[in-house]
Design a protein around this motif. Structure first.
Motif, mmCIF file in Angstrom:
data_model
loop_
_atom_site.group_PDB
_atom_site.id
_atom_site.type_symbol
_atom_site.label_atom_id
_atom_site.label_comp_id
_atom_site.label_asym_id
_atom_site.label_seq_id
_atom_site.Cartn_x
_atom_site.Cartn_y
_atom_site.Cartn_z
ATOM 1 N N UNK A 44 -78.337 -78.998 37.388
ATOM 2 C CA UNK A 44 -77.098 -78.911 36.181
ATOM 3 C C UNK A 44 -77.125 -77.203 35.489
ATOM 4 N N UNK A 45 -77.938 -76.895 35.907
ATOM 5 C CA UNK A 45 -77.655 -75.098 35.360
ATOM 6 C C UNK A 45 -76.971 -74.368 35.972
ATOM 7 N N UNK A 46 -76.701 -73.077 35.420
ATOM 8 C CA UNK A 46 -75.887 -72.368 36.023
ATOM 9 C C UNK A 46 -76.168 -71.388 36.740
ATOM 10 N N UNK A 47 -77.679 -71.492 36.689
ATOM 11 C CA UNK A 47 -78.148 -70.130 37.285
ATOM 12 C C UNK A 47 -79.129 -71.127 38.307
ATOM 13 N N UNK A 48 -79.731 -70.001 39.944
ATOM 14 C CA UNK A 48 -80.214 -70.233 41.076
ATOM 15 C C UNK A 48 -81.284 -70.559 40.115
ATOM 16 N N UNK A 49 -82.196 -71.039 41.046
ATOM 17 C CA UNK A 49 -84.097 -71.747 40.214
ATOM 18 C C UNK A 49 -84.361 -71.886 41.589
ATOM 19 N N UNK A 50 -85.603 -71.364 41.864
ATOM 20 C CA UNK A 50 -86.755 -71.214 43.304
ATOM 21 C C UNK A 50 -87.955 -71.353 42.203
ATOM 22 N N UNK A 51 -88.617 -72.714 42.603
ATOM 23 C CA UNK A 51 -90.119 -72.646 42.607
ATOM 24 C C UNK A 51 -91.279 -72.774 43.832
ATOM 25 N N UNK A 52 -91.656 -71.501 43.575
ATOM 26 C CA UNK A 52 -92.949 -70.845 45.113
ATOM 27 C C UNK A 52 -94.313 -70.890 44.761
ATOM 28 N N UNK A 53 -95.041 -71.067 45.351
ATOM 29 C CA UNK A 53 -96.348 -70.979 45.795
ATOM 30 C C UNK A 53 -96.688 -70.640 47.108
ATOM 31 N N UNK A 54 -97.457 -69.834 47.224
ATOM 32 C CA UNK A 54 -98.365 -69.320 48.666
ATOM 33 C C UNK A 54 -96.533 -68.981 49.341
ATOM 34 N N UNK A 55 -96.112 -68.128 48.691
ATOM 35 C CA UNK A 55 -95.339 -67.495 49.519
ATOM 36 C C UNK A 55 -93.814 -68.521 50.061
ATOM 37 N N UNK A 56 -94.354 -69.683 49.526
ATOM 38 C CA UNK A 56 -92.977 -70.597 50.284
ATOM 39 C C UNK A 56 -92.326 -71.230 49.292
#
Length: 247
Positions: A44-56
């Motif tokens: 629902x957030x109006x911002x882009x979200x990435x959760x990443x680890x080990x470059x992926x």
């Protein structure tokens, strides 16, 4: 429940063990509910979200999918993070990933250029937050498209340059007709420095050669159509008169 066949007193019997797991099941249910609420909040957030680890990329939200021209957030999962970073910014992003994942250090918001799946780039503000995801260190990247803002800033800088370097005198007043800014050409034309006229009315330039109904007609046109232009006599600081074409 677990069961095992054993020899007991010369007979084969079934050994059973039972453990109450009600508390664990309740905790699992609460954990799944919390995860669903978390994912819903992220989407629902109006911002882009990435959760990443080990470059992926491990998780992306719907806004990230929209910004990167993906069909769904799931299309982004498993892809390299640096695939979406312009080459000019990849080194600083590597450093920020290291700080978040290896050292648990958050990184402040910076401006950088990101790249969508179709190869188009866009300006973005990006922050990196150190988190744990699925019991391992990860980085949560929060980003926002600022392309329109950057374009507006460029146009404002261009307008400011035109205003400052123009050979035509320019005056800006507030709604009460008090001068709030003048450009250098105004000073060359009228001999008044900016600090001498700020807060005053442009009427200080009046020559006295135009009758009052001239100014009344000018204001009527301004209020009616939003613009007026014509020839007018004004007076410099030293008292000398000059004719100007005023818009």
């Amino acid at each position: 429940i677990s069961a095992k066949a054993i020899n007991y007193d010369g007979k084969m019997v079934l050994w059973n063990a039972a453990r109450d797991i009600t508390r664990r099941k309740l905790m699992d249910t609460r954990l799944r509910q919390s995860e669903r609420e978390y994912r819903h909040l992220v989407d629902m957030l109006p911002y882009g979200i990435f959760i990443h680890s080990d470059g992926k990329i491990l998780l992306a939200n719907h806004m990230a999918a929209r910004l990167f021209e993906a069909e769904s957030p799931q299309q982004l999962a498993g892809l390299p993070v640096l695939q979406f970073v312009h080459p000019d910014y990849q080194e600083i992003v590597r450093q920020r990933m290291h700080l978040a994942i290896e050292q648990g250090v958050d990184s402040e918001m910076i401006e950088e250029k990101l790249v969508a799946l179709d190869g188009t780039g866009f300006d973005a503000e990006v922050a990196a937050i150190a988190i744990h995801y699925n019991d391992r260190p990860a980085s949560l990247a929060v980003f926002n498209d600022i392309s329109v803002r950057k374009l507006n800033e460029g146009e404002l800088r261009l307008a400011a340059s035109v205003y400052h370097n123009s050979n035509e005198g320019m005056v800006i007043t507030d709604a009460d007709n008090h001068i709030v800014a003048v450009n250098p050409a105004f000073t060359r034309l009228t001999q008044y420095a900016a600090e001498e006229v700020i807060g005053k009315s442009p009427s200080l330039l009046k020559s006295g050669l135009q009758p009052e109904d001239f100014y009344q007609e000018m204001w009527n046109r301004l209020r009616g159509s939003g613009r007026w232009s014509g020839e007018i006599w004004n007076c410099r600081k030293d008292g000398s008169l000059y004719a100007e074409y005023l818009s």
